[in-house]
Write a protein that holds these residues in place. Structure first.
Motif, PDB file in Angstrom:
ATOM      1  N   HIS A  97       0.843  -1.199   0.000  1.00 12.42           N
ATOM      2  CA  HIS A  97       0.000   0.000   0.000  1.00 12.42           C
ATOM      3  C   HIS A  97       0.877   1.248   0.000  1.00 12.42           C
ATOM      4  O   HIS A  97       1.520   1.552   0.985  1.00 12.42           O
ATOM      5  N   SER A  99      -0.203   4.483  -1.610  1.00 10.76           N
ATOM      6  CA  SER A  99      -0.894   5.765  -1.696  1.00 10.76           C
ATOM      7  C   SER A  99      -2.382   5.511  -1.927  1.00 10.76           C
ATOM      8  O   SER A  99      -2.781   4.385  -2.237  1.00 10.76           O
ATOM      9  N   SER A 100      -3.184   6.570  -1.831  1.00  9.65           N
ATOM     10  CA  SER A 100      -4.606   6.384  -2.134  1.00  9.65           C
ATOM     11  C   SER A 100      -4.793   6.048  -3.620  1.00  9.65           C
ATOM     12  O   SER A 100      -5.836   5.560  -4.033  1.00  9.65           O
ATOM     13  N   ALA A 125     -15.147  10.121   4.782  1.00  8.74           N
ATOM     14  CA  ALA A 125     -14.618  10.806   3.599  1.00  8.74           C
ATOM     15  C   ALA A 125     -15.734  11.170   2.616  1.00  8.74           C
ATOM     16  O   ALA A 125     -15.682  10.825   1.440  1.00  8.74           O
ATOM     17  N   VAL A 128     -17.194   9.507  -0.899  1.00  7.68           N
ATOM     18  CA  VAL A 128     -16.338   8.323  -1.035  1.00  7.68           C
ATOM     19  C   VAL A 128     -16.575   7.366   0.140  1.00  7.68           C
ATOM     20  O   VAL A 128     -16.655   6.153  -0.019  1.00  7.68           O
ATOM     21  N   ARG A 174      -0.226   3.481   4.653  1.00  4.12           N
ATOM     22  CA  ARG A 174       0.460   3.778   3.388  1.00  4.12           C
ATOM     23  C   ARG A 174       1.963   3.870   3.622  1.00  4.12           C
ATOM     24  O   ARG A 174       2.407   4.331   4.668  1.00  4.12           O
TER      25      ARG A 174
HETATM   26  C1  LIG Z   1     -15.701  15.654   3.468  1.00  3.08           C
HETATM   27  C2  LIG Z   1     -14.509  14.794   3.738  1.00  3.08           C
HETATM   28  C3  LIG Z   1     -13.385  15.006   2.784  1.00  3.08           C
HETATM   29  C4  LIG Z   1     -12.414  13.835   2.775  1.00  3.08           C
HETATM   30  C5  LIG Z   1     -11.571  13.819   1.557  1.00  3.08           C
HETATM   31  C6  LIG Z   1     -10.908  12.487   1.314  1.00  3.08           C
HETATM   32  C7  LIG Z   1     -11.548  11.803   0.181  1.00  3.08           C
HETATM   33  C8  LIG Z   1     -10.618  10.940  -0.591  1.00  3.08           C
HETATM   34  C9  LIG Z   1     -11.126  10.981  -1.956  1.00  3.08           C
HETATM   35  C10 LIG Z   1     -10.689  10.351  -3.005  1.00  3.08           C
HETATM   36  C11 LIG Z   1      -9.705   9.331  -3.018  1.00  3.08           C
HETATM   37  C12 LIG Z   1     -10.356   8.074  -3.410  1.00  3.08           C
HETATM   38  C13 LIG Z   1      -9.755   6.891  -2.844  1.00  3.08           C
HETATM   39  C14 LIG Z   1      -9.987   6.820  -1.406  1.00  3.08           C
HETATM   40  C15 LIG Z   1      -9.466   5.616  -0.778  1.00  3.08           C
HETATM   41  C16 LIG Z   1      -8.081   5.777  -0.262  1.00  3.08           C
HETATM   42  C17 LIG Z   1      -7.945   5.267   1.081  1.00  3.08           C
HETATM   43  C18 LIG Z   1      -6.582   5.320   1.593  1.00  3.08           C
HETATM   44  O1  LIG Z   1      -5.594   5.164   0.921  1.00  3.08           O
HETATM   45  O2  LIG Z   1      -6.553   5.476   2.908  1.00  3.08           O
HETATM   46  C19 LIG Z   1      -5.329   5.544   3.554  1.00  3.08           C
HETATM   47  C20 LIG Z   1      -5.165   4.357   4.458  1.00  3.08           C
HETATM   48  O3  LIG Z   1      -5.147   3.246   3.698  1.00  3.08           O
HETATM   49  C21 LIG Z   1      -3.927   4.376   5.281  1.00  3.08           C
HETATM   50  O4  LIG Z   1      -3.983   5.449   6.053  1.00  3.08           O
HETATM   51  P1  LIG Z   1      -2.734   6.102   6.776  1.00  3.08           P
HETATM   52  O5  LIG Z   1      -1.565   6.072   5.802  1.00  3.08           O
HETATM   53  O6  LIG Z   1      -2.457   5.287   7.989  1.00  3.08           O
HETATM   54  O7  LIG Z   1      -3.211   7.476   7.068  1.00  3.08           O
END
Ligand SMILES: CCCCCCCC/C=C\CCCCCCCC(=O)OC[C@@H](O)COP(=O)(O)O
Ligand SMILES: CCCCCC/C=C\CCCCCCCCCC(=O)SCCNC(=O)CCNC(=O)[C@H](O)C(C)(C)COP(=O)(O)OP(=O)(O)OC[C@H]1O[C@@H](n2cnc3c(N)ncnc32)[C@H](O)[C@@H]1OP(=O)(O)O
Length: 271
Positions: A97, A99-100, A125, A128, A174
């Protein structure tokens, strides 16, 4: 007078050019988040109409809708080992893992009836988060390990009862340091409790096109390597550590192999 007027332009122009890759970085990142949010706005009613609520079948809708996002970001995927996913019944997929952006790779190869394990914060989020819930994503609280373990034990039962596959990022967070973080044990407990195989999948390093610290986000090709399944039939809790170490070794070598030069020059763990 003219020369004085030109001065800021002459100063600003090189600055703009110099920072343009930084601009591209932020632009692409903002676009990615905003666009995924927007796609989710469309996907939410489609999922609700199709299956009435939280249902693993919604992952098909999500997979279909995310597939083209890579083109906007200049990314391509090269997949090898498809045949290893041709396994009937439930299994646990484990992958590294970075990145998103991993979501794009996940959606390239996500098998039917497969959902994921994610940190519970993701449910907040926005749209999403809502789509993650509708797609049957299993949320765990990483701060409360005992809760996370219970949720994963329940997931082991659900996997068998509902013939579900689960995708877990065993690094637990990540990581873009050029190697793999030590694996958490949950995925291996899960597979052993359900007595289902583990299918390791490795994403090549993003460091040749995406560098968070250097604020660089170029075009690039990501290799996804699906590795042969690892059987867990007959294994018990005592075998969790061995299984985890075995999986780590296999995945680390595959990561080095498919990441090649990009890791050699950036990764601290390649020596
Ligand atoms: C109103 C709330 C706004 C929140 C904005 C964030 C939205 C994200 C939007 C689009 C990206 C789409 C893919 C989302 C999925 C990604 C998930 C992700 O990669 O999470 C991080 C997690 O694995 C590890 O977290 P840390 O590295 O421990 O931290
Ligand atoms: C169309 C619209 C567009 C929409 C856009 C959206 C698009 C798609 C939507 C999908 C997007 C989803 C993206 C999802 C990505 C998100 C990724 C993440 O969130 S990663 C972070 C969360 N994941 C994880 O943390 C991985 C799983 N973690 C674990 O498995 C951990 O092991 C744990 C959380 C269960 C426990 O962690 P911890 O205590 O820190 O560490 P360990 O060393 O692993 O365990 C400690 C001891 O506990 C034992 N253990 C662990 N698990 C179990 C268990 N299930 N049962 C029994 N015992 C367990 C372990 O053995 C350790 O004991 P020891 O004695 O040392 O062996």
């Amino acid at each position: 007078m003219d020369a004085v007027w030109m001065l800021p332009v002459l100063l600003v122009l090189p600055l703009l050019l110099w920072t343009s890759s930084t601009f591209v970085f932020y632009f692409k990142k903002c676009f990615y988040v905003a666009y995924m949010m927007l796609l989710a706005v469309i996907a939410i009613p489609v999922c609700i109409l199709k299956s009435g609520g939280r249902d693993i079948e919604n992952m098909r809708v999500i997979r279909f809708m995310v597939r083209h996002v890579k083109y906007f970001l200049g990314l391509r995927f090269q997949v090898s080992g498809w045949e290893h996913l041709q396994t009937d019944g439930p299994y646990v997929i484990i992958s590294n893992h970075q990145s998103s952006l991993d979501v794009l790779g996940v959606m390239e190869i996500l098998p039917d009836r497969c959902t994921m394990i994610a940190k519970k914060e993701l449910i907040w989020a926005g749209t999403v988060g809502m789509i993650c819930w509708l797609g049957g994503i299993v949320f765990i609280n990483r701060q409360k390990t005992s809760d996370a373990k219970n949720v994963m034990s329940d997931a082991a039962k659900t996997m068998l009862a509902d013939k579900i596959r689960l995708w877990v990022f065993p690094e637990g967070t990540r990581n873009q340091n050029g190697g793999l973080l030590p694996f958490k044990k949950g995925a291996f407990h899960l597979a052993i409790q359900a007595q289902v195989p583990i299918i390791p999948i490795v994403f090549s390093s993003y460091s040749n096109f995406y560098l968070r610290k250097e604020k660089e986000f170029k075009s690039g090709t990501i290799t996804l390597k699906v590795l042969p399944k690892i059987e867990t039939k007959g294994l018990t809790t005592d075998d969790v550590t061995t299984l985890s170490e075995q999986s780590f070794g296999i995945m680390r070598s595959a990561f080095m192999e498919i990441s090649g030069q990009s890791v050699q020059s950036n990764g601290p763990s390649t020596h």
